[in-house]
Scaffold this motif. Structure first.
Motif, PDB file in Angstrom:
ATOM      1  N   ASP A   1      -1.141  -5.930  -7.746  1.00 50.74           N
ATOM      2  CA  ASP A   1      -2.140  -5.652  -6.702  1.00 50.74           C
ATOM      3  C   ASP A   1      -1.709  -4.600  -5.687  1.00 50.74           C
ATOM      4  OD1 ASP A   1      -3.981  -7.444  -7.791  1.00 50.74           O
ATOM      5  OD2 ASP A   1      -3.163  -9.120  -6.647  1.00 50.74           O
TER       6      ASP A   1
ATOM      7  N   GLU B   1      -5.940  -0.021  -7.566  1.00 47.27           N
ATOM      8  CA  GLU B   1      -5.018  -1.157  -7.440  1.00 47.27           C
ATOM      9  C   GLU B   1      -4.365  -1.443  -8.777  1.00 47.27           C
ATOM     10  OE1 GLU B   1      -6.945  -4.603  -5.845  1.00 47.27           O
ATOM     11  OE2 GLU B   1      -7.020  -3.767  -3.832  1.00 47.27           O
TER      12      GLU B   1
ATOM     13  N   LYS C   1      -1.704  -1.222  -3.879  1.00 49.96           N
ATOM     14  CA  LYS C   1      -2.814  -0.289  -3.704  1.00 49.96           C
ATOM     15  C   LYS C   1      -2.249   1.108  -3.517  1.00 49.96           C
ATOM     16  CE  LYS C   1      -7.173  -0.087  -1.222  1.00 49.96           C
ATOM     17  NZ  LYS C   1      -7.967  -0.782  -0.200  1.00 49.96           N
TER      18      LYS C   1
ATOM     19  N   THR D   1       0.861  -1.181   0.000  1.00 51.79           N
ATOM     20  CA  THR D   1       0.000   0.000   0.000  1.00 51.79           C
ATOM     21  C   THR D   1       0.894   1.227   0.000  1.00 51.79           C
ATOM     22  OG1 THR D   1      -1.733  -1.145   1.217  1.00 51.79           O
ATOM     23  CG2 THR D   1      -1.789   1.255   1.248  1.00 51.79           C
TER      24      THR D   1
END
Length: 59
Positions: free
Chosen positions: A47, A42, A49, A8
């Motif tokens: 993947d 995303e 984020k 993230t």
């Protein structure tokens, strides 16, 4: 064996690039647009984020 959680990243722009990091072990660079209504997007490859700083803690 367990898989790692996706990364993230807090960013300050609504348009971001992702190449998966790790140099040659990454993926092709893609440009992603963070929607103003969600505040996050995303990466379709890794993947990761990306959260805009205005939405940090709200997502």
């Amino acid at each position: 064996m367990s898989t790692q959680a996706p990364e993230t990243k807090i960013v300050d722009t609504y348009r971001v690039a992702c190449d998966g990091g790790d140099g040659p072990l990454g993926h092709p660079r893609v440009w992603l647009q963070i929607p103003n209504e969600h505040g996050w997007v995303e990466c379709p490859y890794c993947d990761a984020k990306f959260i805009h700083k205005d939405f940090e803690g709200k997502v």
